[in-house]
Design a protein around this motif. Structure first.
Motif, short mmCIF file in Angstrom:
data_model
loop_
_atom_site.label_atom_id
_atom_site.label_comp_id
_atom_site.label_asym_id
_atom_site.label_seq_id
_atom_site.Cartn_x
_atom_site.Cartn_y
_atom_site.Cartn_z
N ALA A 12 1.09 4.46 19.84
CA ALA A 12 0.07 5.14 19.04
C ALA A 12 1.88 5.17 18.46
CB ALA A 12 -0.61 5.40 18.74
N PHE A 13 1.98 6.69 18.75
CA PHE A 13 3.46 7.14 18.91
C PHE A 13 4.54 6.42 18.13
CE2 PHE A 13 7.66 9.22 19.42
CZ PHE A 13 7.57 10.64 18.84
N LEU A 14 4.99 5.07 19.34
CA LEU A 14 5.80 4.07 19.10
C LEU A 14 5.88 3.42 17.58
CD1 LEU A 14 6.57 3.06 22.55
CD2 LEU A 14 8.29 4.75 21.71
N ALA A 15 4.63 3.15 17.39
CA ALA A 15 3.88 2.21 15.97
C ALA A 15 4.81 3.26 15.02
CB ALA A 15 2.79 2.34 16.25
N LEU A 16 3.62 4.43 14.96
CA LEU A 16 4.24 5.49 13.64
C LEU A 16 5.29 5.43 13.60
CD1 LEU A 16 3.32 7.56 12.15
CD2 LEU A 16 2.62 9.04 13.70
N ALA A 17 6.16 5.56 14.36
CA ALA A 17 8.13 6.20 15.15
C ALA A 17 8.58 4.46 14.20
CB ALA A 17 8.33 6.31 15.88
N LEU A 18 7.82 3.30 14.11
CA LEU A 18 8.59 2.53 13.91
C LEU A 18 8.43 2.45 11.67
CD1 LEU A 18 10.01 -0.33 15.01
CD2 LEU A 18 7.90 -1.85 15.33
N LEU A 19 7.38 2.44 12.42
CA LEU A 19 6.76 2.06 10.86
C LEU A 19 7.69 4.01 10.09
CD1 LEU A 19 4.28 1.69 8.36
CD2 LEU A 19 2.84 3.56 9.18
N LEU A 20 7.69 4.76 10.71
CA LEU A 20 8.29 6.06 9.41
C LEU A 20 10.53 4.86 9.81
CD1 LEU A 20 6.77 8.99 10.97
CD2 LEU A 20 6.51 8.33 9.01
N SER A 21 10.19 4.56 10.42
CA SER A 21 11.81 3.93 10.90
C SER A 21 12.37 3.10 9.83
CB SER A 21 12.40 3.77 11.56
OG SER A 21 11.51 2.50 12.16
N SER A 22 11.63 2.37 8.89
CA SER A 22 11.81 1.25 8.22
C SER A 22 11.80 2.46 6.39
CB SER A 22 10.01 0.51 7.73
OG SER A 22 10.49 0.19 7.01
N CYS A 23 12.28 1.32 5.55
CA CYS A 23 12.18 2.33 4.25
C CYS A 23 11.07 1.92 3.38
CB CYS A 23 12.80 1.44 3.52
SG CYS A 23 12.93 -0.15 2.90
N THR A 24 9.94 1.48 4.21
CA THR A 24 8.28 0.86 3.33
C THR A 24 7.42 0.22 4.14
OG1 THR A 24 8.81 -1.48 2.92
CG2 THR A 24 9.74 -0.75 1.65
N ILE A 87 -1.56 -12.00 -0.58
CA ILE A 87 -2.02 -11.38 -1.63
C ILE A 87 -1.29 -10.29 -1.27
CG2 ILE A 87 -4.39 -10.06 -2.50
CD1 ILE A 87 -4.05 -13.61 -2.67
N ILE A 88 -0.83 -9.12 -2.37
CA ILE A 88 0.14 -8.14 -1.99
C ILE A 88 -1.22 -7.53 -3.58
CG2 ILE A 88 2.08 -7.06 -2.78
CD1 ILE A 88 3.68 -9.19 -2.57
N ALA A 89 -1.47 -6.28 -2.27
CA ALA A 89 -2.37 -5.36 -3.27
C ALA A 89 -1.54 -4.13 -3.84
CB ALA A 89 -3.37 -5.64 -3.21
N PRO A 90 -1.22 -3.88 -4.41
CA PRO A 90 -0.38 -2.30 -5.54
C PRO A 90 -1.72 -1.27 -5.52
CG PRO A 90 -0.41 -3.95 -7.13
CD PRO A 90 -0.82 -5.05 -6.17
N LEU A 96 1.75 -0.92 -1.62
CA LEU A 96 1.08 -2.19 -1.08
C LEU A 96 0.57 -2.80 -0.10
CD1 LEU A 96 4.53 -3.60 -2.65
CD2 LEU A 96 3.34 -3.02 -3.97
N TYR A 97 -0.78 -3.13 -0.27
CA TYR A 97 -1.28 -3.78 0.73
C TYR A 97 -0.64 -5.32 0.77
CZ TYR A 97 -3.82 0.35 1.93
OH TYR A 97 -4.61 1.60 2.16
N LEU A 98 -0.35 -5.70 1.76
CA LEU A 98 -0.14 -7.41 2.53
C LEU A 98 -1.31 -8.11 2.75
CD1 LEU A 98 3.51 -7.03 3.94
CD2 LEU A 98 3.10 -7.09 1.30
N GLY A 108 0.35 -5.81 6.34
CA GLY A 108 1.40 -5.01 6.62
C GLY A 108 0.84 -4.24 5.60
N THR A 109 0.90 -2.72 5.43
CA THR A 109 1.13 -1.78 4.01
C THR A 109 1.84 -0.68 4.44
OG1 THR A 109 -1.59 -1.77 4.70
CG2 THR A 109 -0.71 0.32 3.67
N GLY A 110 2.97 -0.95 3.01
CA GLY A 110 3.73 0.22 3.39
C GLY A 110 3.43 0.94 2.06
#
Length: 333
Positions: A12-24, A87-90, A96-98, A108-110
């Motif tokens: 979970a920590f690695l997934a969160l770190a990967l998410l935070l490392s991305s700009c979106t 489908i892209i839901a703002p 953004l929900y993909l 994905g969700t950004g």
């Protein structure tokens, strides 16, 4: 058990770190090439096209069954977008929900910004987002690479952006309407309005039409930003104009629906309703529909009465309708 928990928390920590490392926090989308896209099945901007008609050539006939549901954490603005298998839901929270089109599975969700009130616009492989809060209000993302291309600082943007060729158009709460370079986001020109702009722009030939809260409908030259004409209407305007070949249709909170010649601003017809127009109309090749309108009107004859029918005043404050050849669809709260 402790080992399993440890691995679970580590993952979970690695997934969160990967998410935070991305700009979106988004993922790369396998979009079809431009020449392979089904234009009628795609919904890449507010109202589906530059005239904001909310109309589909595919006939969506009842009965309609629920195929899948997807819960989101905030209110979806305007309506979701559709392109390829996605489908892209703002949302108002700047997310953004993909979602997979067929299954409803989340892809994905950004978190792309602080807050937005209007649908973004997709052009090619890019999506352009307009924010009403935060330091940078105009954002451009590459959907294929899940990369941010730019952020530009503007006043709070209260409209959906309109993309035409290499330019983008949008309005703000600072009594200004902007034209910017689509590639860089840098301002090309700005136009001073009498009030804040919440009315998303629509294109008619070489003109751009929009309204402000003081009740003025504007037509500007799409290249230079010079004013073609303006028309003072009765009532504050939050809805966007809907256009056909010759006319512009727009409603105000005073309960009036106006039909104007888009080329000149001449007002051949005006109709009164029993309630305020907060939501936007939708149009097909034979009908104009709008919430709280007193009649359904034939668009080609400049509002000739087809039949009198008071549309139900739904509880949702800003419902979005869309039409197909034989049906009209909407949602309520």
């Amino acid at each position: 058990m402790r080992l399993l928990k440890k691995h679970k928390y580590t993952a979970a920590f690695l997934a969160l770190a990967l998410l935070l490392s991305s700009c979106t926090g988004l993922v790369k989308l396998d979009l079809p090439n431009a020449d392979e896209r089904d234009l009628d099945q795609s919904w890449t901007m507010l109202g589906k096209n530059e005239q904001r008609q909310h109309f589909s050539l595919s006939n969506v006939s009842p009965p309609l069954d629920v195929v899948w549901k997807k819960r989101v954490k905030s209110t979806i603005v305007d309506h979701p977008l559709a392109i390829g298998d996605y489908i892209i839901a703002p949302t108002k929270a700047g997310e953004l929900y993909l979602v997979d089109y067929l299954t409803g599975n989340g892809i994905g969700t950004g978190k792309v910004g602080v807050a937005m009130d209007n649908a973004p616009t997709i052009s090619g492989n890019n999506i352009l987002l307009a924010m009403k809060a935060g330091p940078e209000k105009l954002l451009k993302l590459d959907l294929r690479n899940a990369e941010q291309e730019y952020k530009q600082n503007y006043p709070a943007i209260n409209t959906s952006p309109l993309i035409w060729q290499d330019r983008v158009y949008f309005g703000s709460d600072r009594k200004k309407f902007f034209c910017a370079d689509f590639k860089t986001g840098e301002e090309i020109w700005q136009f001073k309005t009498a009030g804040a702009v919440f009315s998303s722009p629509a294109r008619s030939g070489n003109s751009i039409l929009f309204a402000d809260v003081s009740g003025i409908l504007y037509s500007l030259d799409i290249e230079t930003g010079e004013e073609n004409w303006r028309k003072q209407l009765n009532g504050t305007i939050y809805s966007h104009p809907v256009l056909d070949e010759n006319n512009a249709y727009i409603g105000t909170v005073s309960g009036n629906m106006y039909v104007l010649y888009s080329g000149s601003g001449v007002l051949p017809e005006q109709y009164s309703a029993v309630r305020r127009f907060m939501a936007t109309s939708c149009i097909s090749d034979i009908m104009l529909m709008s919430y709280y309108a007193f009649t359904n009107r034939r668009a080609k004859s400049f509002g000739a009465i087809l039949r009198k029918a008071l549309l139900t005043p739904y509880h949702s404050p800003h419902p979005t309708m869309f039409t197909s050849p034989h049906w009209i669809k909407t949602c309520t709260s």
